[in-house]
Design a protein around this motif. Structure first.
Motif, PDB file in Angstrom:
ATOM      1  N   PHE A  17       3.749  11.131  -6.584  1.00  0.00           N
ATOM      2  CA  PHE A  17       4.076  10.309  -4.670  1.00  0.00           C
ATOM      3  C   PHE A  17       4.161   9.135  -4.531  1.00  0.00           C
ATOM      4  O   PHE A  17       3.468   8.554  -5.711  1.00  0.00           O
ATOM      5  CB  PHE A  17       2.106  10.922  -4.627  1.00  0.00           C
ATOM      6  CG  PHE A  17       1.985  12.574  -4.624  1.00  0.00           C
ATOM      7  CD1 PHE A  17       1.617  13.059  -3.231  1.00  0.00           C
ATOM      8  CD2 PHE A  17       1.847  13.068  -5.870  1.00  0.00           C
ATOM      9  CE1 PHE A  17       1.074  13.953  -3.274  1.00  0.00           C
ATOM     10  CE2 PHE A  17       0.725  14.502  -5.641  1.00  0.00           C
ATOM     11  CZ  PHE A  17       1.457  15.246  -4.777  1.00  0.00           C
ATOM     12  N   GLU A  18       4.422   9.344  -3.314  1.00  0.00           N
ATOM     13  CA  GLU A  18       5.129   7.337  -3.129  1.00  0.00           C
ATOM     14  C   GLU A  18       4.361   7.417  -1.564  1.00  0.00           C
ATOM     15  O   GLU A  18       4.164   8.280  -0.734  1.00  0.00           O
ATOM     16  CB  GLU A  18       6.819   7.446  -3.236  1.00  0.00           C
ATOM     17  CG  GLU A  18       7.548   7.540  -4.404  1.00  0.00           C
ATOM     18  CD  GLU A  18       7.536   5.773  -4.959  1.00  0.00           C
ATOM     19  OE1 GLU A  18       6.676   5.458  -4.462  1.00  0.00           O
ATOM     20  OE2 GLU A  18       7.898   6.040  -5.696  1.00  0.00           O
ATOM     21  N   GLY A  19       4.658   5.493  -1.278  1.00  0.00           N
ATOM     22  CA  GLY A  19       3.882   5.743  -0.007  1.00  0.00           C
ATOM     23  C   GLY A  19       3.767   4.239  -0.127  1.00  0.00           C
ATOM     24  O   GLY A  19       3.590   3.657  -1.331  1.00  0.00           O
ATOM     25  N   GLY A  20       3.218   3.719   0.948  1.00  0.00           N
ATOM     26  CA  GLY A  20       2.997   2.602   0.990  1.00  0.00           C
ATOM     27  C   GLY A  20       1.427   2.401   0.783  1.00  0.00           C
ATOM     28  O   GLY A  20       1.225   3.291   0.919  1.00  0.00           O
ATOM     29  N   GLU A  21       0.489   1.090   0.544  1.00  0.00           N
ATOM     30  CA  GLU A  21      -0.991   1.061   0.784  1.00  0.00           C
ATOM     31  C   GLU A  21      -1.566   1.905   1.493  1.00  0.00           C
ATOM     32  O   GLU A  21      -1.835   2.432   2.678  1.00  0.00           O
ATOM     33  CB  GLU A  21      -1.337   0.097   0.855  1.00  0.00           C
ATOM     34  CG  GLU A  21       0.354  -1.343   0.248  1.00  0.00           C
ATOM     35  CD  GLU A  21       0.004  -0.984  -1.099  1.00  0.00           C
ATOM     36  OE1 GLU A  21      -1.374  -0.595  -2.150  1.00  0.00           O
ATOM     37  OE2 GLU A  21       0.588  -1.569  -1.496  1.00  0.00           O
ATOM     38  N   GLY A  22      -2.363   3.027   0.612  1.00  0.00           N
ATOM     39  CA  GLY A  22      -3.909   3.049   1.646  1.00  0.00           C
ATOM     40  C   GLY A  22      -3.507   4.222   2.558  1.00  0.00           C
ATOM     41  O   GLY A  22      -4.392   5.094   3.027  1.00  0.00           O
ATOM     42  N   ASP A 108      11.239   4.570  -6.761  1.00  0.00           N
ATOM     43  CA  ASP A 108      11.020   4.522  -4.976  1.00  0.00           C
ATOM     44  C   ASP A 108      10.086   2.946  -4.566  1.00  0.00           C
ATOM     45  O   ASP A 108      10.726   2.248  -3.890  1.00  0.00           O
ATOM     46  CB  ASP A 108      10.643   5.820  -4.301  1.00  0.00           C
ATOM     47  CG  ASP A 108      11.792   6.690  -4.531  1.00  0.00           C
ATOM     48  OD1 ASP A 108      12.832   6.911  -5.292  1.00  0.00           O
ATOM     49  OD2 ASP A 108      11.922   7.939  -3.792  1.00  0.00           O
ATOM     50  N   SER A 109       9.266   3.085  -5.145  1.00  0.00           N
ATOM     51  CA  SER A 109       7.931   1.899  -5.213  1.00  0.00           C
ATOM     52  C   SER A 109       9.278   0.818  -5.599  1.00  0.00           C
ATOM     53  O   SER A 109       9.156  -0.368  -4.947  1.00  0.00           O
ATOM     54  CB  SER A 109       7.008   1.779  -5.998  1.00  0.00           C
ATOM     55  OG  SER A 109       6.413   2.777  -5.218  1.00  0.00           O
ATOM     56  N   THR A 110       9.673   0.550  -6.457  1.00  0.00           N
ATOM     57  CA  THR A 110      10.560  -0.830  -7.132  1.00  0.00           C
ATOM     58  C   THR A 110      11.457  -0.686  -5.836  1.00  0.00           C
ATOM     59  O   THR A 110      11.679  -2.320  -5.441  1.00  0.00           O
ATOM     60  CB  THR A 110      11.032  -0.720  -8.173  1.00  0.00           C
ATOM     61  OG1 THR A 110       9.853  -0.642  -9.675  1.00  0.00           O
ATOM     62  CG2 THR A 110      11.772  -1.611  -8.743  1.00  0.00           C
ATOM     63  N   LEU A 111      12.694   0.458  -5.420  1.00  0.00           N
ATOM     64  CA  LEU A 111      13.571   0.401  -4.134  1.00  0.00           C
ATOM     65  C   LEU A 111      12.720  -0.340  -3.038  1.00  0.00           C
ATOM     66  O   LEU A 111      13.591  -1.014  -2.328  1.00  0.00           O
ATOM     67  CB  LEU A 111      13.941   1.707  -4.404  1.00  0.00           C
ATOM     68  CG  LEU A 111      15.055   1.930  -5.636  1.00  0.00           C
ATOM     69  CD1 LEU A 111      15.515   2.867  -5.582  1.00  0.00           C
ATOM     70  CD2 LEU A 111      15.375   0.867  -6.378  1.00  0.00           C
ATOM     71  N   ALA A 112      11.439   0.204  -3.088  1.00  0.00           N
ATOM     72  CA  ALA A 112      11.020  -0.633  -2.031  1.00  0.00           C
ATOM     73  C   ALA A 112      10.262  -1.243  -1.614  1.00  0.00           C
ATOM     74  O   ALA A 112      10.602  -2.252  -0.549  1.00  0.00           O
ATOM     75  CB  ALA A 112       9.822   1.159  -1.004  1.00  0.00           C
ATOM     76  N   TYR A 113       9.420  -1.584  -2.566  1.00  0.00           N
ATOM     77  CA  TYR A 113       8.391  -3.066  -2.849  1.00  0.00           C
ATOM     78  C   TYR A 113       9.343  -3.993  -3.298  1.00  0.00           C
ATOM     79  O   TYR A 113       9.897  -5.508  -2.283  1.00  0.00           O
ATOM     80  CB  TYR A 113       7.727  -3.169  -3.806  1.00  0.00           C
ATOM     81  CG  TYR A 113       6.442  -2.194  -2.882  1.00  0.00           C
ATOM     82  CD1 TYR A 113       5.288  -2.881  -1.862  1.00  0.00           C
ATOM     83  CD2 TYR A 113       6.424  -0.742  -2.872  1.00  0.00           C
ATOM     84  CE1 TYR A 113       4.967  -1.972  -1.753  1.00  0.00           C
ATOM     85  CE2 TYR A 113       5.123   0.308  -2.416  1.00  0.00           C
ATOM     86  CZ  TYR A 113       4.668  -1.060  -1.894  1.00  0.00           C
ATOM     87  OH  TYR A 113       3.343  -0.307  -1.057  1.00  0.00           O
ATOM     88  N   GLN A 114      10.002  -3.966  -3.762  1.00  0.00           N
ATOM     89  CA  GLN A 114      10.867  -4.954  -4.316  1.00  0.00           C
ATOM     90  C   GLN A 114      12.515  -5.292  -4.284  1.00  0.00           C
ATOM     91  O   GLN A 114      12.580  -6.514  -4.280  1.00  0.00           O
ATOM     92  CB  GLN A 114      11.064  -5.178  -6.255  1.00  0.00           C
ATOM     93  CG  GLN A 114      10.120  -5.351  -6.926  1.00  0.00           C
ATOM     94  CD  GLN A 114       8.456  -4.647  -6.653  1.00  0.00           C
ATOM     95  OE1 GLN A 114       8.644  -3.899  -6.775  1.00  0.00           O
ATOM     96  NE2 GLN A 114       7.446  -5.376  -6.128  1.00  0.00           N
ATOM     97  N   GLY A 115      13.041  -4.131  -4.096  1.00  0.00           N
ATOM     98  CA  GLY A 115      13.250  -4.211  -3.030  1.00  0.00           C
ATOM     99  C   GLY A 115      14.015  -4.788  -1.414  1.00  0.00           C
ATOM    100  O   GLY A 115      14.010  -5.335  -0.759  1.00  0.00           O
ATOM    101  N   ALA A 116      13.659  -3.569  -0.526  1.00  0.00           N
ATOM    102  CA  ALA A 116      13.253  -3.757   1.279  1.00  0.00           C
ATOM    103  C   ALA A 116      11.794  -5.229   1.572  1.00  0.00           C
ATOM    104  O   ALA A 116      12.682  -6.234   2.351  1.00  0.00           O
ATOM    105  CB  ALA A 116      12.878  -3.148   1.657  1.00  0.00           C
TER     106      ALA A 116
END
Length: 219
Positions: A17-22, A108-116
């Motif tokens: 499960f992926e996605g932003g906060e909350g 994906d969280s690493t790619l989204a948060y630490q990446g983008a």
């Protein structure tokens, strides 16, 4: 956003499960576990960062506001270390036993948060290569992306950790990255509007995973 095909376990079922906060990842992960167990499946519910002894130390560093600023590469490597330990000591053994592994956050969280989020290029800065190496390029059979506009999700917190406390622009970049990852590999992603009723989301997730369940070993 393009990523090369990776490795999918030949035993067990790996769901993320992926996605932003909350967005409701923890809620949906728990509901899926309850349903799977009611159907007789062996289930391991886990999360990143922090669901190993080493990972708990890493989680304290990367999420505690008291940590303050970290160099972007330092932060990315800390998350990669958590993932390496998580996959090696928890995820792979569970899949080898034939269990259904459900993780709240993954690569994906690493790619989204630490990446983008941090403005790092996945290829030129080597971020994706490091994250994939840390996890042995193991990919989920299905990633459920719970999509939510950041201002909706962030409004659900009274206090925020180090990452939640980043700017709205940061979280907008994160959301866009998640959607791009899903668009690049539609066969392995299910994108859902996180504003839908909890039970409705849970039903759609169960329907999506039904085709994977035949690979799982019943308890």
């Amino acid at each position: 956003m393009h990523t090369e095909p990776g490795v999918h376990s030949s035993t067990g079922v790996f769901v993320c499960f992926e996605g932003g906060e909350g967005a409701g990842k923890s809620t949906q992960s728990s509901l899926l576990r309850q349903w799977l167990e009611s159907q007789g499946y062996a289930v391991v519910l886990t999360f990143e960062p922090g669901d190993t002894t080493v990972g708990r130390r890493v989680r304290e560093i990367v999420l505690d506001p008291a940590t303050g600023a970290l160099a972007d590469r330092t932060e990315a490597l800390l998350y990669a270390a958590d993932k390496a330990e998580h996959v090696e000591t928890l995820v792979l053994p569970a899949l080898a036993r034939g269990a259904v592994v459900i993780t709240d956050r993954y690569v994906d969280s690493t790619l989204a948060y630490q990446g983008a989020g941090r403005g790092m290029d996945l290829v030129d800065d080597g971020l994706e290569r490091v994250a994939r190496w840390a996890t042995g390029d193991l990919r989920p059979h299905l990633t459920v992306l719970l999509d939510l506009e950041p201002h909706h999700g962030l409004g659900r917190f009274e206090t925020r950790d180090r990452i939640e406390g980043e700017s709205l622009e940061f979280h907008l970049r994160v959301r866009a990255a998640f959607l791009a990852l899903a668009a690049a590999d539609p066969d392995h992603y299910l994108v859902l509007d996180a504003r839908l009723p909890v039970d409705e989301i849970a039903t759609v997730v169960r329907e999506a995973i039904a085709g994977l369940l035949a690979q799982a070993v019943r308890t």
